[in-house]
Design a protein around this motif. Sequence first.
Motif, PDB file in Angstrom:
ATOM      1  N   ARG A 289       0.826  -1.217   0.000  1.00 19.82           N
ATOM      2  CA  ARG A 289       0.000   0.000   0.000  1.00 19.82           C
ATOM      3  C   ARG A 289       0.858   1.265   0.000  1.00 19.82           C
ATOM      4  O   ARG A 289       0.520   2.254  -0.643  1.00 19.82           O
ATOM      5  CB  ARG A 289      -0.912  -0.021   1.234  1.00 19.82           C
ATOM      6  N   MET A 290       1.969   1.253   0.724  1.00 24.36           N
ATOM      7  CA  MET A 290       2.778   2.460   0.901  1.00 24.36           C
ATOM      8  C   MET A 290       3.896   2.617  -0.124  1.00 24.36           C
ATOM      9  O   MET A 290       4.422   3.713  -0.289  1.00 24.36           O
ATOM     10  CB  MET A 290       3.380   2.475   2.306  1.00 24.36           C
ATOM     11  N   ALA A 291       4.274   1.550  -0.817  1.00 20.50           N
ATOM     12  CA  ALA A 291       5.409   1.630  -1.742  1.00 20.50           C
ATOM     13  C   ALA A 291       5.111   2.578  -2.898  1.00 20.50           C
ATOM     14  O   ALA A 291       4.016   2.580  -3.450  1.00 20.50           O
ATOM     15  CB  ALA A 291       5.752   0.239  -2.266  1.00 20.50           C
ATOM     16  N   SER A 292       6.098   3.369  -3.235  1.00 17.36           N
ATOM     17  CA  SER A 292       5.999   4.298  -4.362  1.00 17.36           C
ATOM     18  C   SER A 292       6.884   3.777  -5.493  1.00 17.36           C
ATOM     19  O   SER A 292       8.012   3.343  -5.267  1.00 17.36           O
ATOM     20  CB  SER A 292       6.476   5.685  -3.918  1.00 17.36           C
ATOM     21  N   ASP A 293       6.374   3.829  -6.716  1.00 19.53           N
ATOM     22  CA  ASP A 293       7.052   3.230  -7.861  1.00 19.53           C
ATOM     23  C   ASP A 293       8.506   3.675  -8.036  1.00 19.53           C
ATOM     24  O   ASP A 293       9.351   2.862  -8.391  1.00 19.53           O
ATOM     25  CB  ASP A 293       6.285   3.530  -9.146  1.00 19.53           C
ATOM     26  N   TYR A 294       8.792   4.941  -7.841  1.00 21.22           N
ATOM     27  CA  TYR A 294      10.109   5.458  -8.192  1.00 21.22           C
ATOM     28  C   TYR A 294      11.077   5.562  -7.016  1.00 21.22           C
ATOM     29  O   TYR A 294      12.234   5.911  -7.210  1.00 21.22           O
ATOM     30  CB  TYR A 294       9.968   6.808  -8.901  1.00 21.22           C
ATOM     31  N   ASP A 295      10.633   5.246  -5.821  1.00 20.67           N
ATOM     32  CA  ASP A 295      11.535   5.257  -4.674  1.00 20.67           C
ATOM     33  C   ASP A 295      12.480   4.069  -4.742  1.00 20.67           C
ATOM     34  O   ASP A 295      12.208   3.075  -5.416  1.00 20.67           O
ATOM     35  CB  ASP A 295      10.753   5.182  -3.354  1.00 20.67           C
ATOM     36  N   VAL A 296      13.594   4.167  -4.034  1.00 22.53           N
ATOM     37  CA  VAL A 296      14.521   3.054  -3.868  1.00 22.53           C
ATOM     38  C   VAL A 296      14.352   2.560  -2.443  1.00 22.53           C
ATOM     39  O   VAL A 296      14.411   3.345  -1.490  1.00 22.53           O
ATOM     40  CB  VAL A 296      15.987   3.482  -4.110  1.00 22.53           C
ATOM     41  N   TYR A 297      14.124   1.268  -2.290  1.00 27.65           N
ATOM     42  CA  TYR A 297      13.959   0.650  -0.974  1.00 27.65           C
ATOM     43  C   TYR A 297      15.195  -0.168  -0.677  1.00 27.65           C
ATOM     44  O   TYR A 297      15.697  -0.898  -1.542  1.00 27.65           O
ATOM     45  CB  TYR A 297      12.698  -0.224  -0.941  1.00 27.65           C
ATOM     46  N   ILE A 298      15.706  -0.007   0.536  1.00 31.21           N
ATOM     47  CA  ILE A 298      16.888  -0.754   0.943  1.00 31.21           C
ATOM     48  C   ILE A 298      16.594  -1.495   2.241  1.00 31.21           C
ATOM     49  O   ILE A 298      15.677  -1.144   2.983  1.00 31.21           O
ATOM     50  CB  ILE A 298      18.123   0.164   1.116  1.00 31.21           C
ATOM     51  N   CYS A 299      17.380  -2.516   2.482  1.00 29.62           N
ATOM     52  CA  CYS A 299      17.262  -3.297   3.704  1.00 29.62           C
ATOM     53  C   CYS A 299      18.663  -3.728   4.115  1.00 29.62           C
ATOM     54  O   CYS A 299      19.439  -4.198   3.274  1.00 29.62           O
ATOM     55  CB  CYS A 299      16.366  -4.509   3.460  1.00 29.62           C
ATOM     56  N   HIS A 300      18.994  -3.537   5.366  1.00 27.04           N
ATOM     57  CA  HIS A 300      20.271  -3.967   5.920  1.00 27.04           C
ATOM     58  C   HIS A 300      20.043  -5.332   6.552  1.00 27.04           C
ATOM     59  O   HIS A 300      19.280  -5.449   7.503  1.00 27.04           O
ATOM     60  CB  HIS A 300      20.733  -2.948   6.971  1.00 27.04           C
ATOM     61  N   VAL A 301      20.669  -6.372   5.989  1.00 22.98           N
ATOM     62  CA  VAL A 301      20.488  -7.721   6.519  1.00 22.98           C
ATOM     63  C   VAL A 301      21.772  -8.196   7.183  1.00 22.98           C
ATOM     64  O   VAL A 301      22.874  -7.859   6.760  1.00 22.98           O
ATOM     65  CB  VAL A 301      20.022  -8.725   5.440  1.00 22.98           C
ATOM     66  N   LEU A 302      21.579  -8.984   8.233  1.00 22.44           N
ATOM     67  CA  LEU A 302      22.704  -9.416   9.056  1.00 22.44           C
ATOM     68  C   LEU A 302      23.082 -10.871   8.839  1.00 22.44           C
ATOM     69  O   LEU A 302      24.041 -11.349   9.443  1.00 22.44           O
ATOM     70  CB  LEU A 302      22.367  -9.198  10.541  1.00 22.44           C
ATOM     71  N   SER A 303      22.330 -11.563   7.985  1.00 23.94           N
ATOM     72  CA  SER A 303      22.611 -12.986   7.793  1.00 23.94           C
ATOM     73  C   SER A 303      22.159 -13.419   6.401  1.00 23.94           C
ATOM     74  O   SER A 303      21.280 -12.784   5.796  1.00 23.94           O
ATOM     75  CB  SER A 303      21.875 -13.812   8.846  1.00 23.94           C
ATOM     76  N   PRO A 304      22.726 -14.526   5.919  1.00 22.85           N
ATOM     77  CA  PRO A 304      22.267 -15.070   4.629  1.00 22.85           C
ATOM     78  C   PRO A 304      20.782 -15.459   4.655  1.00 22.85           C
ATOM     79  O   PRO A 304      20.099 -15.341   3.639  1.00 22.85           O
ATOM     80  CB  PRO A 304      23.157 -16.299   4.420  1.00 22.85           C
ATOM     81  N   ALA A 305      20.272 -15.886   5.799  1.00 28.65           N
ATOM     82  CA  ALA A 305      18.846 -16.250   5.895  1.00 28.65           C
ATOM     83  C   ALA A 305      17.961 -15.028   5.643  1.00 28.65           C
ATOM     84  O   ALA A 305      16.961 -15.121   4.922  1.00 28.65           O
ATOM     85  CB  ALA A 305      18.540 -16.853   7.262  1.00 28.65           C
ATOM     86  N   HIS A 306      18.321 -13.877   6.220  1.00 25.25           N
ATOM     87  CA  HIS A 306      17.545 -12.657   5.978  1.00 25.25           C
ATOM     88  C   HIS A 306      17.663 -12.223   4.515  1.00 25.25           C
ATOM     89  O   HIS A 306      16.707 -11.737   3.917  1.00 25.25           O
ATOM     90  CB  HIS A 306      17.996 -11.524   6.903  1.00 25.25           C
TER      91      HIS A 306
END
Length: 156
Positions: free
Chosen positions: A66-83
């Motif tokens: 619902r909140m995602a905007s088409d032209y934004d860049v989304y990032i995620c900092h993951v701490l493990s291969p499982a994530h």
Amino acid sequence: MSQRKDLPFVRLNRTQNVGELAVTKKLEHFMDRGVRVVEIGNFSVASENPRIRERTTQIIEMAWLRMASDYDVYICHVLSPAHERLYRKYGFEIAEAYDVPGKKTQDAILWVRGWQFKAALRKHLKVETQNERQLVAEDGFLLPAEFRNQNSAESK
């Protein structure tokens, strides 16, 4: 020019004595051109009831859709291969993997463009929309997956 705030992963890496990452410069380049960069935090649902875990996860995923905007860049900092594997189902790719002093596994910054994020969420959640179209960044700056998609579309 307004002064931008550091992304959460940048602040965390600074406290862990991690040097500046190449992806940080790329993200700053996007931000300097008016592209919004949104860091999504990792989540886990602590419940012994699998239905509660499943439903809560689905609510989070629906909120993202619902909140995602088409032209934004989304990032995620993951701490493990499982994530990392978990976020791949949402369309994320590794932007940069790196070592953290004193840690055996690498951390990674994953990224995805908004339109790709939404498409992956729709597929995962089995949500159909009418007139769905593939978008290409209007700002002219592409993430690697966008570049691959654009080249494959042009070669057809």
